[in-house]
Design a protein around this motif. Structure first.
Motif, PDB file in Angstrom:
ATOM      1  N   ARG A   1      -9.740  -8.768   1.148  1.00  0.00           N
ATOM      2  CA  ARG A   1      -8.723  -9.715   0.686  1.00  0.00           C
ATOM      3  C   ARG A   1      -9.355 -11.091   0.512  1.00  0.00           C
ATOM      4  N   HIS A   2      -8.774 -11.865  -0.357  1.00  0.00           N
ATOM      5  CA  HIS A   2      -9.230 -13.235  -0.571  1.00  0.00           C
ATOM      6  C   HIS A   2      -9.002 -14.034   0.704  1.00  0.00           C
ATOM      7  N   ARG A   3      -9.986 -14.813   1.112  1.00  0.00           N
ATOM      8  CA  ARG A   3      -9.907 -15.505   2.403  1.00  0.00           C
ATOM      9  C   ARG A   3      -8.839 -16.579   2.466  1.00  0.00           C
ATOM     10  N   HIS A   4      -8.442 -17.133   1.329  1.00  0.00           N
ATOM     11  CA  HIS A   4      -7.412 -18.175   1.337  1.00  0.00           C
ATOM     12  C   HIS A   4      -6.018 -17.611   1.076  1.00  0.00           C
ATOM     13  N   THR A   5      -5.913 -16.679   0.134  1.00  0.00           N
ATOM     14  CA  THR A   5      -4.595 -16.191  -0.267  1.00  0.00           C
ATOM     15  C   THR A   5      -4.193 -14.907   0.448  1.00  0.00           C
ATOM     16  N   GLY A   6      -5.180 -14.149   0.947  1.00  0.00           N
ATOM     17  CA  GLY A   6      -4.890 -12.857   1.557  1.00  0.00           C
ATOM     18  C   GLY A   6      -4.602 -11.775   0.534  1.00  0.00           C
ATOM     19  N   ALA A   7      -4.690 -12.099  -0.740  1.00  0.00           N
ATOM     20  CA  ALA A   7      -4.379 -11.149  -1.807  1.00  0.00           C
ATOM     21  C   ALA A   7      -5.510 -10.161  -2.026  1.00  0.00           C
ATOM     22  N   ARG A   8      -5.143  -8.984  -2.504  1.00  0.00           N
ATOM     23  CA  ARG A   8      -6.101  -7.985  -2.990  1.00  0.00           C
ATOM     24  C   ARG A   8      -6.152  -8.127  -4.513  1.00  0.00           C
ATOM     25  N   TYR A   9      -7.261  -7.785  -5.085  1.00  0.00           N
ATOM     26  CA  TYR A   9      -7.464  -7.896  -6.527  1.00  0.00           C
ATOM     27  C   TYR A   9      -7.933  -6.549  -7.046  1.00  0.00           C
ATOM     28  N   THR A  10      -8.246  -6.481  -8.325  1.00  0.00           N
ATOM     29  CA  THR A  10      -8.888  -5.297  -8.891  1.00  0.00           C
ATOM     30  C   THR A  10     -10.261  -5.712  -9.394  1.00  0.00           C
ATOM     31  N   LEU A  11     -11.125  -4.739  -9.582  1.00  0.00           N
ATOM     32  CA  LEU A  11     -12.441  -5.049 -10.143  1.00  0.00           C
ATOM     33  C   LEU A  11     -12.289  -5.627 -11.547  1.00  0.00           C
TER      34      LEU A  11
END
Length: 170
Positions: free
Chosen positions: A129-139
């Protein structure tokens, strides 16, 4: 300058296109740094900005590390050049920084990025997860973001290089 850059073929599939443009922009930044001394690469050539070519390469090593190691693969990968107290430390170069070391670090992060991306589907959520937002992304999102990140900073590199020695080119 001798870096060989190739745009991806217009008929490429999506993954080949995304990875091709990413490689093109990685090569562009390397090309902008070719043939310069460490002193030139450390020079903030566009006042009042403190941005330098070496700082851009350090920054892109951090960006590669963050997205492809931490977010995509969920690897423990501490920052290389910045801290929470100095979030722009990647852009701050000193007389002791050498391009050989910075370039080797950047290339190692690019190799880790390639390795981590190689087995990942374009549209599954990342492990990390992104360290600031906690969001997961896709490649797919990460590749697209990285193309944008390199393209923006390559514009900066164009101006820096022209101010350093007059060399221009896309």
């Amino acid at each position: 300058m001798t870096t060989d850059r190739r745009e991806p073929a217009p008929e490429s599939d999506e993954r080949t296109m995304l990875e091709g443009w990413l490689e093109y922009h990685r090569q562009t930044l390397a090309w902008k740094c070719e043939g310069l001394t460490d002193a030139q690469l450390r020079t903030a050539a566009v006042a009042p900005s403190t941005l330098s070519l070496m700082g851009l390469v350090r920054h892109m090593a951090e960006v590669e590390r963050s997205w492809y190691r931490r977010v995509l693969a969920d690897e423990e990968a501490d920052p290389l050049f910045y801290t929470d107290e100095d979030p722009d430390g990647d852009f701050r170069v000193t007389e002791s920084d050498t391009f050989a070391e910075v370039h080797a670090t950047w290339q190692a992060e690019i190799e880790a990025a390639r390795r981590n991306a190689a087995g990942a589907p374009l549209d599954e959520p990342t492990r990390g997860r992104h360290r600031h937002t906690g969001a997961r992304y896709t490649l797919r999102w990460i590749h697209t973001h990285m193309i944008e990140e390199y393209a923006r900073h390559n514009g900066h590199a164009d101006l820096l290089r022209e101010r350093l020695d007059g060399v221009t080119g896309d």
